[in-house]
Design a protein around this motif. Structure first.
Motif, PDB file in Angstrom:
ATOM      1  N   ALA A   1       0.838  -1.204   0.000  1.00 15.78           N
ATOM      2  CA  ALA A   1       0.000   0.000   0.000  1.00 15.78           C
ATOM      3  C   ALA A   1       0.874   1.256   0.000  1.00 15.78           C
ATOM      4  O   ALA A   1       0.593   2.212  -0.737  1.00 15.78           O
ATOM      5  N   LEU A   2       1.922   1.269   0.806  1.00 10.73           N
ATOM      6  CA  LEU A   2       2.829   2.419   0.834  1.00 10.73           C
ATOM      7  C   LEU A   2       3.546   2.596  -0.499  1.00 10.73           C
ATOM      8  O   LEU A   2       3.722   3.723  -0.976  1.00 10.73           O
ATOM      9  N   ALA A   3       3.955   1.504  -1.104  1.00 11.33           N
ATOM     10  CA  ALA A   3       4.631   1.581  -2.405  1.00 11.33           C
ATOM     11  C   ALA A   3       3.696   2.162  -3.464  1.00 11.33           C
ATOM     12  O   ALA A   3       4.094   3.019  -4.258  1.00 11.33           O
ATOM     13  N   VAL A   4       2.450   1.710  -3.480  1.00 16.90           N
ATOM     14  CA  VAL A   4       1.469   2.229  -4.442  1.00 16.90           C
ATOM     15  C   VAL A   4       1.239   3.719  -4.206  1.00 16.90           C
ATOM     16  O   VAL A   4       1.197   4.510  -5.154  1.00 16.90           O
TER      17      VAL A   4
ATOM     18  N   LEU B   1       1.993   6.792  -6.821  1.00 15.37           N
ATOM     19  CA  LEU B   1       0.941   7.744  -7.198  1.00 15.37           C
ATOM     20  C   LEU B   1       1.360   9.182  -6.893  1.00 15.37           C
ATOM     21  O   LEU B   1       1.082  10.089  -7.677  1.00 15.37           O
ATOM     22  N   PHE B   2       2.029   9.398  -5.761  1.00 13.27           N
ATOM     23  CA  PHE B   2       2.522  10.740  -5.444  1.00 13.27           C
ATOM     24  C   PHE B   2       3.539  11.213  -6.472  1.00 13.27           C
ATOM     25  O   PHE B   2       3.498  12.357  -6.925  1.00 13.27           O
ATOM     26  N   VAL B   3       4.458  10.349  -6.853  1.00 14.54           N
ATOM     27  CA  VAL B   3       5.471  10.722  -7.840  1.00 14.54           C
ATOM     28  C   VAL B   3       4.820  11.028  -9.190  1.00 14.54           C
ATOM     29  O   VAL B   3       5.138  12.023  -9.833  1.00 14.54           O
ATOM     30  N   VAL B   4       3.895  10.187  -9.619  1.00 20.58           N
ATOM     31  CA  VAL B   4       3.208  10.409 -10.897  1.00 20.58           C
ATOM     32  C   VAL B   4       2.455  11.733 -10.862  1.00 20.58           C
ATOM     33  O   VAL B   4       2.507  12.520 -11.819  1.00 20.58           O
ATOM     34  N   ASN B   5       1.781  12.018  -9.767  1.00 17.25           N
ATOM     35  CA  ASN B   5       1.046  13.274  -9.643  1.00 17.25           C
ATOM     36  C   ASN B   5       2.006  14.465  -9.635  1.00 17.25           C
ATOM     37  O   ASN B   5       1.746  15.485 -10.284  1.00 17.25           O
ATOM     38  N   ASP B   6       3.125  14.354  -8.911  1.00 21.31           N
ATOM     39  CA  ASP B   6       4.124  15.425  -8.907  1.00 21.31           C
ATOM     40  C   ASP B   6       4.656  15.697 -10.311  1.00 21.31           C
ATOM     41  O   ASP B   6       4.795  16.852 -10.718  1.00 21.31           O
ATOM     42  N   ILE B   7       4.957  14.653 -11.041  1.00 23.67           N
ATOM     43  CA  ILE B   7       5.473  14.814 -12.406  1.00 23.67           C
ATOM     44  C   ILE B   7       4.440  15.511 -13.281  1.00 23.67           C
ATOM     45  O   ILE B   7       4.758  16.436 -14.031  1.00 23.67           O
ATOM     46  N   ARG B   8       3.190  15.076 -13.166  1.00 24.38           N
ATOM     47  CA  ARG B   8       2.110  15.689 -13.949  1.00 24.38           C
ATOM     48  C   ARG B   8       1.983  17.170 -13.617  1.00 24.38           C
ATOM     49  O   ARG B   8       1.885  18.024 -14.512  1.00 24.38           O
ATOM     50  N   LEU B   9       2.008  17.518 -12.326  1.00 21.72           N
ATOM     51  CA  LEU B   9       1.878  18.915 -11.917  1.00 21.72           C
ATOM     52  C   LEU B   9       3.091  19.751 -12.337  1.00 21.72           C
ATOM     53  O   LEU B   9       2.938  20.896 -12.772  1.00 21.72           O
TER      54      LEU B   9
ATOM     55  N   HIS C   1      13.567  18.144 -15.420  1.00 25.19           N
ATOM     56  CA  HIS C   1      14.154  16.808 -15.245  1.00 25.19           C
ATOM     57  C   HIS C   1      14.852  16.695 -13.885  1.00 25.19           C
ATOM     58  O   HIS C   1      14.753  15.663 -13.218  1.00 25.19           O
ATOM     59  N   ALA C   2      15.530  17.760 -13.464  1.00 27.32           N
ATOM     60  CA  ALA C   2      16.187  17.747 -12.157  1.00 27.32           C
ATOM     61  C   ALA C   2      15.151  17.644 -11.035  1.00 27.32           C
ATOM     62  O   ALA C   2      15.345  16.895 -10.066  1.00 27.32           O
ATOM     63  N   ASN C   3      14.049  18.385 -11.175  1.00 28.41           N
ATOM     64  CA  ASN C   3      12.995  18.327 -10.160  1.00 28.41           C
ATOM     65  C   ASN C   3      12.342  16.954 -10.103  1.00 28.41           C
ATOM     66  O   ASN C   3      12.001  16.459  -9.028  1.00 28.41           O
ATOM     67  N   ILE C   4      12.163  16.315 -11.249  1.00 31.87           N
ATOM     68  CA  ILE C   4      11.583  14.986 -11.282  1.00 31.87           C
ATOM     69  C   ILE C   4      12.521  13.990 -10.601  1.00 31.87           C
ATOM     70  O   ILE C   4      12.079  13.154  -9.806  1.00 31.87           O
ATOM     71  N   GLU C   5      13.817  14.090 -10.897  1.00 35.69           N
ATOM     72  CA  GLU C   5      14.787  13.211 -10.245  1.00 35.69           C
ATOM     73  C   GLU C   5      14.771  13.396  -8.744  1.00 35.69           C
ATOM     74  O   GLU C   5      14.789  12.416  -7.984  1.00 35.69           O
ATOM     75  N   ASP C   6      14.719  14.651  -8.293  1.00 37.40           N
ATOM     76  CA  ASP C   6      14.662  14.941  -6.858  1.00 37.40           C
ATOM     77  C   ASP C   6      13.414  14.332  -6.225  1.00 37.40           C
ATOM     78  O   ASP C   6      13.480  13.753  -5.143  1.00 37.40           O
ATOM     79  N   SER C   7      12.296  14.461  -6.917  1.00 37.32           N
ATOM     80  CA  SER C   7      11.037  13.917  -6.398  1.00 37.32           C
ATOM     81  C   SER C   7      11.104  12.405  -6.259  1.00 37.32           C
ATOM     82  O   SER C   7      10.646  11.841  -5.258  1.00 37.32           O
ATOM     83  N   ILE C   8      11.700  11.763  -7.231  1.00 38.78           N
ATOM     84  CA  ILE C   8      11.831  10.297  -7.186  1.00 38.78           C
ATOM     85  C   ILE C   8      12.775   9.888  -6.054  1.00 38.78           C
ATOM     86  O   ILE C   8      12.490   8.952  -5.313  1.00 38.78           O
ATOM     87  N   ILE C   9      13.880  10.593  -5.903  1.00 37.53           N
ATOM     88  CA  ILE C   9      14.852  10.265  -4.853  1.00 37.53           C
ATOM     89  C   ILE C   9      14.241  10.469  -3.469  1.00 37.53           C
ATOM     90  O   ILE C   9      14.415   9.632  -2.579  1.00 37.53           O
ATOM     91  N   ILE C  10      13.536  11.556  -3.299  1.00 36.31           N
ATOM     92  CA  ILE C  10      12.925  11.855  -1.992  1.00 36.31           C
ATOM     93  C   ILE C  10      11.886  10.791  -1.631  1.00 36.31           C
ATOM     94  O   ILE C  10      11.796  10.374  -0.489  1.00 36.31           O
ATOM     95  N   THR C  11      11.138  10.362  -2.631  1.00 30.38           N
ATOM     96  CA  THR C  11      10.101   9.364  -2.373  1.00 30.38           C
ATOM     97  C   THR C  11      10.732   8.038  -2.060  1.00 30.38           C
ATOM     98  O   THR C  11      10.367   7.307  -1.212  1.00 30.38           O
TER      99      THR C  11
END
Length: 161
Positions: free
Chosen positions: A24-27, A31-39, A151-161
């Motif tokens: 559940a946490l992984a899902v 979803l948070f990362v996908v939403n962040d990327i979209r935004l 791209h840098a912000n997306i990488e940061d978002s993925i790393i933080i998650t």
């Protein structure tokens, strides 16, 4: 080797709960990362479109009076924004009137009707805005962004998650 059926029910329930919670946490993280990327992508499009619109609003007199030096100066005002790699001012016939480019081989893409922006195959983003005066379209502003910061912000978002 330990067989699952030989384990106590309490251990099995605890393990099942832990696996379910982890999934559940992984899902949720995905979803948070996908939403962040979209935004972030939408925000970048809005930002670049706004820049193109502001340039277009400030370009009508320049294009009306064929002041190419003023047009170049206006486009070069984008040099402070490091991710903007090129910008073009096109006349009413779609011909290049002025340009700003960090890349010597930057090519202005063709405009498609009712298109505000387009992602290019090289990973950059183009935004268009018409230059309008008294309801007449005089030309077009085209701005190209490299999306390095996105791209840098997306990488940061993925790393933080």
């Amino acid at each position: 080797m330990i067989r699952i059926r030989n384990l106590p029910i309490r251990f099995k329930l605890t393990a099942l709960t832990a696996v379910t919670t982890t999934l559940a946490l992984a899902v949720c993280c995905v979803l948070f990362v996908v939403n962040d990327i979209r935004l972030m992508r939408r925000s970048k499009v809005d930002q670049l479109t706004a820049i193109a619109e502001i340039l277009a609003q400030n370009s009508s007199a320049t294009l009306s009076f064929h002041q190419q030096d003023s047009a170049i100066e206006l486009l070069e005002s984008l040099s402070d924004r490091r991710t903007i790699v090129a910008a073009w001012m096109l006349d009413g016939d779609g011909e290049e009137f002025a340009r700003f480019s960090r890349l010597p081989d930057a090519q202005c893409p063709s405009y498609r009707a009712n298109e505000e922006y387009r992602y290019a195959s090289d990973g950059s983003l183009f935004a268009w805005s018409p230059i309008v005066e008294n309801g007449e379209v005089l030309g077009m502003i085209v701005v190209q962004d490299s999306l390095e910061d996105l791209h840098a912000n997306i990488e940061d978002s993925i790393i933080i998650t």
